[in-house]
Design a protein around this motif. Structure first.
Motif, PDB file in Angstrom:
ATOM      1  N   ASP A  49      10.362  12.917   4.184  1.00  0.00           N
ATOM      2  CA  ASP A  49       9.958  12.067   3.068  1.00  0.00           C
ATOM      3  C   ASP A  49       9.370  10.731   3.503  1.00  0.00           C
ATOM      4  OD1 ASP A  49      10.850  13.951   1.176  1.00  0.00           O
ATOM      5  OD2 ASP A  49      12.914  13.223   1.359  1.00  0.00           O
ATOM      6  N   VAL A  50       9.299  10.482   4.812  1.00  0.00           N
ATOM      7  CA  VAL A  50       8.761   9.206   5.287  1.00  0.00           C
ATOM      8  C   VAL A  50       7.269   9.133   4.970  1.00  0.00           C
ATOM      9  CG1 VAL A  50       8.294   7.776   7.301  1.00  0.00           C
ATOM     10  CG2 VAL A  50      10.454   8.977   7.092  1.00  0.00           C
ATOM     11  N   LYS A  51       6.894   8.074   4.294  1.00  0.00           N
ATOM     12  CA  LYS A  51       5.494   7.860   3.940  1.00  0.00           C
ATOM     13  C   LYS A  51       5.100   6.446   4.324  1.00  0.00           C
ATOM     14  CE  LYS A  51       5.618  11.030  -0.053  1.00  0.00           C
ATOM     15  NZ  LYS A  51       7.025  11.450   0.153  1.00  0.00           N
ATOM     16  N   LYS A  52       3.818   6.186   4.263  1.00  0.00           N
ATOM     17  CA  LYS A  52       3.340   4.842   4.526  1.00  0.00           C
ATOM     18  C   LYS A  52       3.934   3.868   3.506  1.00  0.00           C
ATOM     19  CE  LYS A  52      -1.033   5.197   6.990  1.00  0.00           C
ATOM     20  NZ  LYS A  52      -2.407   4.665   7.005  1.00  0.00           N
ATOM     21  N   PHE A  53       4.062   2.616   3.909  1.00  0.00           N
ATOM     22  CA  PHE A  53       4.679   1.602   3.067  1.00  0.00           C
ATOM     23  C   PHE A  53       3.614   0.638   2.563  1.00  0.00           C
ATOM     24  CE2 PHE A  53       7.330  -2.244   2.386  1.00  0.00           C
ATOM     25  CZ  PHE A  53       8.275  -1.695   1.525  1.00  0.00           C
ATOM     26  N   ASP A  54       3.758   0.218   1.319  1.00  0.00           N
ATOM     27  CA  ASP A  54       2.821  -0.720   0.706  1.00  0.00           C
ATOM     28  C   ASP A  54       3.336  -2.142   0.929  1.00  0.00           C
ATOM     29  OD1 ASP A  54       1.173  -2.249  -1.005  1.00  0.00           O
ATOM     30  OD2 ASP A  54       0.874  -0.518  -2.329  1.00  0.00           O
ATOM     31  N   GLU A  55       2.509  -2.999   1.520  1.00  0.00           N
ATOM     32  CA  GLU A  55       2.934  -4.371   1.808  1.00  0.00           C
ATOM     33  C   GLU A  55       3.297  -5.129   0.530  1.00  0.00           C
ATOM     34  OE1 GLU A  55       1.573  -8.147   4.603  1.00  0.00           O
ATOM     35  OE2 GLU A  55       0.080  -6.662   3.992  1.00  0.00           O
ATOM     36  N   LYS A  56       2.803  -4.677  -0.574  1.00  0.00           N
ATOM     37  CA  LYS A  56       3.117  -5.308  -1.860  1.00  0.00           C
ATOM     38  C   LYS A  56       4.605  -5.245  -2.172  1.00  0.00           C
ATOM     39  CE  LYS A  56       1.706  -5.079  -6.744  1.00  0.00           C
ATOM     40  NZ  LYS A  56       0.859  -4.350  -7.735  1.00  0.00           N
ATOM     41  N   ASN A  57       5.322  -4.292  -1.554  1.00  0.00           N
ATOM     42  CA  ASN A  57       6.734  -4.084  -1.877  1.00  0.00           C
ATOM     43  C   ASN A  57       7.694  -4.837  -0.959  1.00  0.00           C
ATOM     44  OD1 ASN A  57       6.158  -2.425  -4.062  1.00  0.00           O
ATOM     45  ND2 ASN A  57       6.159  -0.564  -2.821  1.00  0.00           N
ATOM     46  N   THR A  58       7.193  -5.623  -0.010  1.00  0.00           N
ATOM     47  CA  THR A  58       8.108  -6.467   0.744  1.00  0.00           C
ATOM     48  C   THR A  58       8.684  -7.512  -0.196  1.00  0.00           C
ATOM     49  OG1 THR A  58       6.493  -8.159   1.399  1.00  0.00           O
ATOM     50  CG2 THR A  58       6.660  -6.177   2.787  1.00  0.00           C
ATOM     51  N   ASP A  61       0.811   4.404  15.662  1.00  0.00           N
ATOM     52  CA  ASP A  61       1.190   5.489  14.764  1.00  0.00           C
ATOM     53  C   ASP A  61       0.763   5.084  13.348  1.00  0.00           C
ATOM     54  OD1 ASP A  61       2.481   7.244  13.014  1.00  0.00           O
ATOM     55  OD2 ASP A  61       4.275   7.389  14.266  1.00  0.00           O
ATOM     56  N   PRO A  62      -0.121   5.845  12.697  1.00  0.00           N
ATOM     57  CA  PRO A  62      -0.612   5.465  11.363  1.00  0.00           C
ATOM     58  C   PRO A  62       0.494   5.264  10.340  1.00  0.00           C
ATOM     59  CG  PRO A  62      -1.923   7.270  12.268  1.00  0.00           C
ATOM     60  CD  PRO A  62      -0.756   7.087  13.186  1.00  0.00           C
ATOM     61  N   ASN A  63       1.664   5.899  10.549  1.00  0.00           N
ATOM     62  CA  ASN A  63       2.772   5.721   9.613  1.00  0.00           C
ATOM     63  C   ASN A  63       3.227   4.274   9.512  1.00  0.00           C
ATOM     64  OD1 ASN A  63       3.391   8.164   8.339  1.00  0.00           O
ATOM     65  ND2 ASN A  63       4.464   8.938  10.141  1.00  0.00           N
ATOM     66  N   TRP A  64       3.014   3.498  10.580  1.00  0.00           N
ATOM     67  CA  TRP A  64       3.515   2.123  10.599  1.00  0.00           C
ATOM     68  C   TRP A  64       2.470   1.112  10.165  1.00  0.00           C
ATOM     69  CZ3 TRP A  64       7.689   4.099  10.093  1.00  0.00           C
ATOM     70  CH2 TRP A  64       8.288   4.983  10.979  1.00  0.00           C
ATOM     71  N   VAL A  65       1.265   1.585   9.835  1.00  0.00           N
ATOM     72  CA  VAL A  65       0.251   0.714   9.240  1.00  0.00           C
ATOM     73  C   VAL A  65       0.477   0.703   7.729  1.00  0.00           C
ATOM     74  CG1 VAL A  65      -2.228   0.354   8.876  1.00  0.00           C
ATOM     75  CG2 VAL A  65      -1.386   1.244  11.079  1.00  0.00           C
ATOM     76  N   TYR A  66       0.449  -0.494   7.124  1.00  0.00           N
ATOM     77  CA  TYR A  66       0.654  -0.571   5.683  1.00  0.00           C
ATOM     78  C   TYR A  66      -0.398   0.271   4.950  1.00  0.00           C
ATOM     79  CZ  TYR A  66       3.927  -4.460   6.184  1.00  0.00           C
ATOM     80  OH  TYR A  66       5.010  -5.246   6.496  1.00  0.00           O
ATOM     81  N   GLU A  67       0.068   0.995   3.937  1.00  0.00           N
ATOM     82  CA  GLU A  67      -0.871   1.776   3.135  1.00  0.00           C
ATOM     83  C   GLU A  67      -1.869   0.858   2.448  1.00  0.00           C
ATOM     84  OE1 GLU A  67      -0.772   5.305  -0.239  1.00  0.00           O
ATOM     85  OE2 GLU A  67       0.951   3.943  -0.042  1.00  0.00           O
TER      86      GLU A  67
END
Length: 462
Positions: free
Chosen positions: A134-143, A251-257
């Motif tokens: 279930d790990v997906k990219k993270f949106d910086e808006k949600n910090t 790793d693209p997973n760690w770049v903010y969506e």
């Protein structure tokens, strides 16, 4: 003594490697960081001259657990003469005395080496065993910081917390002045947007230390050996002020969506195409962090943020002048902690921060994104996943119980936790609201309380 370690000690004594490189390499050979630190301290500084008699000075002897002690042994004679000076070494770990550096080094290797987990290079970062599908990219808006700009619920909570602030008067004024001086460089030069106040990093289409638009030299520096170039990059980064440096493929997973900028309110997809991240850790002073949750600890954090902007800006310019694209990055664009773990700097701890063998949680992270040919470092394992399962020092030190005790979980405390990771999720809302109630002065209690952050780490010995 282990032959490889003896060879490494000789290099240190000859000045061929730095003390920090000795400690890290000794750890990779399977020796504890604590023992490596003491061995490094026992090695004479090549640049120091021998004074009269047979007294010697040793690097760091005032701050490390083992230091030289001198004793006078008078001769039996009727003629008054100056007694010879006898140099003895005292191991404050166990109290035994030794007549030579080699003797105490052997003692440390045989008696105190395996009191800490060894550092091992591994093929896969230790956090990856806890990732789910279930790990997906993270949106910086949600910090939690970004949510202050758009989330009415978070804004309301912050207002209520500020209303309960107890600090006031001249002491608060002086504390804020201290913090303001610490963040000054980043505030004024990190980016040149008028609303930028430091701490966050790059703002799109704006110049400054975090600027991305400086041209790249059209003449490429020839790179025949990416491995040698990697070592050169690390040496230059340390010259500019980095304490630890590692390299990883991004790793693209760690770049903010999507990126989100507090300074402008702008957001949009993060279209990052760089291949490598050069990840930098900058040490925070132990004595100042111990002042948490006071202004001195917050000011030290601010000062290191200013150094982040300077170091990444300088390193990015160095690479651009070599003819390769590179951009400096603070807390923007991609998540620093997993990149740092992938780059071999440390592991993820219970408190949600990077733990390194050298400083524990007592560092700040930044990076340079680039396409210059490099060789990535391997991640490391020094036992933190097991250590943090039984140690609750950070959780006990948190004034608002923001750090989870007990077992790992995939539960989220808010949208500021990325889903799909089995870990100890941090309640960042509780953490941030305590900062607000503390008159805006940040808290580093968890960092100060971590046994790996202590300097010197006397508690790790018998």
């Amino acid at each position: 003594m282990e032959p490889k370690l003896a060879e490494l000690l000789q290099k240190l004594q000859n000045g061929d490697i730095s003390r920090r490189d000795f400690i890290r390499t000794a750890g990779l050979l399977g020796f504890s960081i604590g023992a490596a630190e003491i061995l490094a301290a026992c090695s004479p500084n090549k640049s120091l001259k021998t004074p009269s008699g047979i007294q010697y000075q040793y690097e760091g002897y005032k701050t490390v657990p083992t230091s030289p002690h001198y004793f006078l042994t008078p001769e039996a004679t009727n003629t008054p003469t100056a007694p010879p000076k006898l140099n003895l070494w005292y191991c404050s770990v166990c109290g035994e005395k030794f007549s030579s550096v080699n003797a105490i080094q052997t003692h440390l290797m045989e008696t105190h080496t395996w009191l800490l987990p060894e550092i091992k290079q591994v093929d896969e970062a230790t956090y990856r065993q806890f990732l789910t599908k279930d790990v997906k990219k993270f949106d910086e808006k949600n910090t939690v910081f970004s949510r202050m700009a758009w989330d009415e619920g978070t804004q309301k909570l912050a207002g209520e917390a500020r209303a309960k602030a107890t600090l006031s008067g001249p002491s608060l004024q002086e504390g804020r002045a201290l913090i303001s001086g610490g963040i000054f460089v980043d505030d004024k030069a990190g980016t040149l947007h008028p609303n930028y106040s430091g701490y966050f990093g790059h703002v799109h289409d704006i110049d400054g230390l975090y600027g991305w638009d400086e041209p790249v030299n059209p003449e490429k520096y020839p790179i025949e050996d990416p491995g040698m170039m990697s070592e050169r990059i690390k040496k230059v980064a340390r010259m500019y002020g980095a304490n630890l440096v590692g390299i990883t493929k991004i790793d693209p997973n760690w770049v903010y969506e999507n990126f989100f900028e507090l300074s402008t309110g702008n957001s949009g997809p993060s279209n990052i195409k760089f291949k490598y991240a050069i990840v930098i850790a900058i040490e925070m002073d132990s004595d100042l962090i111990d002042e948490s949750p006071g202004a001195a600890a917050s000011a030290e954090t601010a000062l290191v943020y200013s150094r982040m902007a300077e170091i990444t800006g300088s390193l990015a310019r160095y690479i651009r002048m070599l003819g390769y694209p590179a951009v400096p990055s603070g807390n923007d664009t991609a998540q620093n902690i997993p990149l740092a773990i992938d780059a071999g700097l440390g592991e993820l701890g219970r408190l949600g921060l990077l733990l390194t063998p050298e400083y524990g949680a007592r560092q700040r992270l930044c990076k340079v994104l680039t396409d210059i040919p490099l060789v990535p470092d391997k991640p490391i394992d020094f036992g933190i996943q097991t250590y943090c399962e039984t140690c609750h020092s950070c959780a006990q030190a948190c004034p608002v119980a923001a750090i989870k005790k007990g077992e790992r979980t995939t539960d989220q405390t808010s949208i500021s936790n990325r889903p799909g990771i089995l870990r100890w999720p941090v309640n960042v809302e509780n953490c941030y609201m305590f900062w607000q109630q503390n008159s805006g002065i940040s808290c580093s209690n968890c960092i100060a309380a971590c046994p790996w952050s202590m300097q010197p780490r006397r508690n790790i010995f018998k």
